[in-house]
Structure formats: structure tokens, C-alpha cells
Design an enzyme around this catalytic site. Sequence first.
Site, short mmCIF file in Angstrom:
data_model
loop_
_atom_site.label_atom_id
_atom_site.label_comp_id
_atom_site.label_asym_id
_atom_site.label_seq_id
_atom_site.Cartn_x
_atom_site.Cartn_y
_atom_site.Cartn_z
CB VAL A 1 -1.00 0.06 1.19
CG1 VAL A 1 -2.10 -0.95 1.01
CG2 VAL A 1 -0.31 -0.13 2.52
N GLY A 2 2.16 1.12 0.13
CA GLY A 2 2.98 2.33 0.09
C GLY A 2 4.35 2.08 0.66
CB SER A 3 7.51 2.05 0.06
OG SER A 3 7.71 2.70 -1.16
N GLY A 4 8.07 4.38 2.11
CA GLY A 4 8.69 5.67 2.39
C GLY A 4 10.12 5.46 2.77
CE1 TYR B 1 13.04 7.92 8.64
CE2 TYR B 1 10.73 8.47 8.95
CZ TYR B 1 12.06 8.84 8.94
OH TYR B 1 12.41 10.13 9.23
N GLY B 2 10.48 2.55 5.48
CA GLY B 2 10.02 1.18 5.29
C GLY B 2 8.89 1.10 4.31
CB SER B 3 7.70 -1.14 1.90
OG SER B 3 8.53 -2.20 2.29
CB VAL B 4 2.96 0.16 4.65
CG1 VAL B 4 1.72 -0.26 5.43
CG2 VAL B 4 3.83 1.06 5.52
CG ASP C 1 5.06 7.65 9.98
OD1 ASP C 1 5.21 6.55 10.50
OD2 ASP C 1 4.90 7.81 8.77
#
Length: 364
Positions: free
Chosen positions: A30-33, A35-38, A168
Amino acid sequence: MSGPRAGFYRQELNKTVWEVPQRLQGLRPVGSGAYGSVCSAYDARLRQKVAVKKLSRPFQSLIHARRTYRELRLLKHLKHENVIGLLDVFTPATSIEDFSEVYLVTTLMGADLNNIVKCQALSDEHVQFLVYQLLRGLKYIHSAGIIHRDLKPSNVAVNEDCELRILDFGLARQADEEMTGYVATRWYRAPEIMLNWMHYNQTVDIWSVGCIMAELLQGKALFPGNDYIDQLKRIMEVVGTPSPEVLAKISSEHARTYIQSLPPMPQKDLSSVFHGANPLAIDLLGRMLVLDSDQRVSAAEALAHAYFSQYHDPDDEPEAEPYDESVEAKERTLEEWKELTYQEVLSFKPLEPSQLPGTHEIEQ
């Protein structure tokens, strides 16, 4: 490479191998940034959809290791309806020697405020309910002694019932240098934190709430600066140039000199900026978007504002236990941070399905 841990399975998603317990089914990215992926997943034990975050390279460096430890400890500490809660934490490792991956399981929230603003015009009642919940969560976080530092629409999650949770938080402390290039973050940042004016306090988050509330009312960002200088100019066009008293509080001589070189700008009447908005909403914004951080309202004070009279209940706006930051303030080696994190993972006790809010005893 040996096979997955007993009771776990492996799946490749977005070029990353996920190794998760078998009770987590139907993983979907569903997404990533940074700090990590979700992924979203169905948790067969809890019988509900959850979000699973795989931290990216949690122990790659000292900064990463410390941030991993801090994120896990913060999530374990904070338990509030308007703050994202930790349902579980796991690692496929069975010993500290193999420990290199951390997965966090949290409540799945369908959308964030960014999606909401783009999709629909919000009624004043909607804005009241969303901002009330945002401030209720913030009062709780602040009472623990934590500053979020990076509140923005994409860090505020909302489900289909308009229930809101803050995501976050508190991670931006060591990560500031990585975030300077990220434009949208800057639009919601208090001037004193963006320009290193002075030692800042919890009211940096109140400035961000003001920017978010303004965007919910207007359907567009209030201060979409192209760079730091443009950002400051846009802010001062609305709130005016700082008074001599505020200037005196700015510890950065460079910032003081620059501000004094600007043409003086008066404070705008906010009702001319927010045409047709509820006068109470405008009054509250005027108390949040204040250059002098000592004069900004606190989250607790804002909750008692007449704008929220429909929702405000002093007996149902809880505070947190104080959060002890001394553990993570110490200098430690990467291995020590890793060991501490491993102990936090092992000591976490997930809620039983019957303990989850809104769920009933489930017959096995």
C-alpha cells in the site's frame, strides 16, 4: 539461504522479500517511504485487516538502529484512540545473531488527510470532527513529553467512519537532515523549526495543526512555499512580520538580520483569507498560527475552544504516562541498540482479539 522460520512464509513484494507469520494473509503493498514499506493484510488471529510495516534496513547504521528502537518504544508506549496503535511486532529471526528485520503490525486506516482533501469539499462539521480528534491525539502525545515534529496531511490517517489517527510521530529528531529536500513536509513546519530560530517546544505541532485545518477549510495548502525563503514570505504575508519582542527571541543572528531586511508586513484579517468560514474556526486558527510560539494555544487549550463545543469532554481527553527518553538519549554502539530492540520485540505482548476496541469474544 535456509527456509522460512517455522510458522512463517516468504513472499516477494516490490522487490523485497517479506517473511511473515502464516496468520497474516493476502499481503498487498500500500505504500513505501524512507523508513520502510507497508502492506495491508488479513490477520486471521485478530480477524481484521491490519497494516504491516517492514522497516527498511533497521540496523544499517547507528542512526537507523537508534531510530528503529525509538519507533518501537514509542509505539509500545502510546495507547490512544487517535494515535496509531501497535497490534504486534515480530521478526523472522530466532536469535540475536540472525536479527536483521523488524515488522510492525498496526491498525489499517483506509486513507490519509491528503486523499480526503483531494477527493471532496469538507463541511464545517467535518472539519470540526477531524481537527478535534487531531488535537485530542496531540494532547495525549504532548502529555507524554513527546513532540511529533512532522505533522502533515499524509501523517494523519482516517477511516471510512471519519475516525482519525496520528502516524509516524517523534521520528524526525535524528532524521531532519534527510527531510530537508522533501517539499511538502516544509509547508506544515513551524517557522522556528524550519529555520532553526531557537530551541523549540511542543507548540511546533500546533502550528502544523493550524496549517492542516486551513487546508481542510480551503481545499488547498495555506503556505505552499517553493523554498525556505518563499515559505517564510508566504507565512509573513498572512501573519505579519515579527514584532521586536518576537525578534528578540530568535537566537539565530542570521535569521534575525534577514527578517529585519524584509519590508514590514501587517497581520492579515483571517476572515479575508478564509471567505465564508465559521467565525469560530477563524478565531481558533488565529490562536494557532502565531509566530511567537509562547503565545500559541496548547492542544489542551484548543480542545476547550468554542469551535469544538459539540465534542469537547474534559473527562474523555486522556493524558499519557510520561515517556522516558533517557534510554535512547545515551550513546550506544550499533550492537547495543540492536540488543535493546530485540528485547523490546520479545517482550511485546499482543492484545487478545477480545481486548481490541469494538470486538467481542471470538469463539475459537
